[in-house]
Design a protein around this motif. Structure first.
Motif: not given
Ligand SMILES: NC(=O)c1ccc[n+]([C@@H]2O[C@H](COP(=O)([O-])OP(=O)(O)OC[C@H]3O[C@@H](n4cnc5c(N)ncnc54)[C@H](O)[C@@H]3O)[C@@H](O)[C@H]2O)c1
Ligand SMILES: O=C(O)C1=N[C@H](C(=O)O)CCC1
Length: 262
Positions: A12-13, A34, A36, A78, A96, A98, A122, A125, A156
């Protein structure tokens, strides 16, 4: 031009971030990562059909010479190995994701110093979340009775959220140590009072339709204060990521919190 790789680009992000990097004329997207992914090039995805960017599914494939900044939105399991890989190759991680433990953060800080490479972790963000944390820290000096409610989408993985944990840590730096509530209280349903961080309670809500939201509630004698922020859309995180990517090259240590770059 700052050469950028987006890790977790299928998520998503990662998707929102990939689009932001493509649109920013100061950035060049040199790769996406990625494990996957099934594509070899990003142009196999309809919305990126005019681009020519390699898709990596293993770190060993990544062209590290062609990457200045590693943006990481992956998963709590990861992110440590990813950040370590980036720093070892003198690529600045902008993280980003967590869920890093304090020990992992300390290790990454050491590697950043050894490699004289800047980086940022962070927990949030979004400027509204950064301000909420700062306002909450200020308020806690005067109102030490506090509870945090964080609300997120139901996909989440980690709880409490990185933002809630960071809010509690920042409050703990200034808050007078105290036990809140009735010392005799008992939970008739386990978990009813939420998680405990140095005497502060954190409650995690997971619901479809939500993105990312937080409330910090303070109670005093005959009064209360509530501070709230809402990210209604993942676009809310992008200006913070852009600032971080632009500025991180000027540092040679690992920073924690977007506020240290603003
Ligand atoms: N800091 C911020 O402002 C902020 C904002 C939104 C989300 N987040 C954090 O970002 C993270 C991702 O959120 P999301 O909603 O996009 O999750 P998501 O599950 O939609 O996406 C995660 C992606 O990471 C991939 N992935 C898994 N293992 C990996 C690896 N070893 N290397 C590279 N890619 C890998 C997955 O295949 C997936 O496509 C979460 O920890 C969330 O808490 C932080
Ligand atoms: O969508 C998520 O997951 C988010 N996680 C971060 C956190 O854990 O605080 C930031 C907001 C979005």
């Amino acid at each position: 031009m700052i050469k950028v790789l987006v890790a977790g680009f299928k998520g998503r992000m990662g998707n929102t971030t990939t689009k932001m990097v493509i649109q920013n004329t100061d950035f060049e997207l040199t790769g996406v990562y990625d494990p996957n992914a099934t594509e070899k090039n990003i142009n196999e995805i309809l919305e990126f059909k005019n681009m020519d960017i390699p898709v990596y599914t293993k770190t060993s494939e990544i062209n590290t010479e062609n990457t200045d900044v590693w943006i990481d939105f992956t998963s709590p399991s990861s992110v440590y190995e990813n950040a370590k890989f980036a720093l070892m190759n003198k690529i600045s991680p902008v993280i980003g994701t967590t869920g890093l433990t304090s020990e992992q953060v300390d290790n990454l800080k050491k590697i950043a110093i050894e490699k004289t490479t800047g980086g940022l972790i962070a927990p949030n963000f979004g400027i509204s979340a950064v301000l909420l944390m700062q306002f909450a820290q200020h308020a806690a000096k005067y109102l030490p009775d506090v509870e945090i409610i964080e609300m997120h989408h139901d996909n989440k993985l980690d709880a409490p959220s990185g933002t809630a944990l960071n809010t509690a840590k920042m409050i703990a730096e200034v808050r007078k140590q105290k036990i809140q509530g009735n010392p005799e209280e008992k939970e008739s349903l386990l978990g009813a009072r939420g998680a405990d961080y140095e005497g502060m309670r954190i409650h995690s809500v997971r619901l479809p339709g939500y993105v990312a939201h937080e409330q910090v509630l303070f109670g005093g004698k005959g009064e209360a204060l509530t501070i709230r922020q809402d990210s209604f859309d993942r676009i809310s995180f992008m200006s913070g990521v852009e600032v971080a990517v632009k500025k991180i090259g000027a540092y040679n240590e690992l920073l924690i919190g977007l506020e240290n770059l603003l």
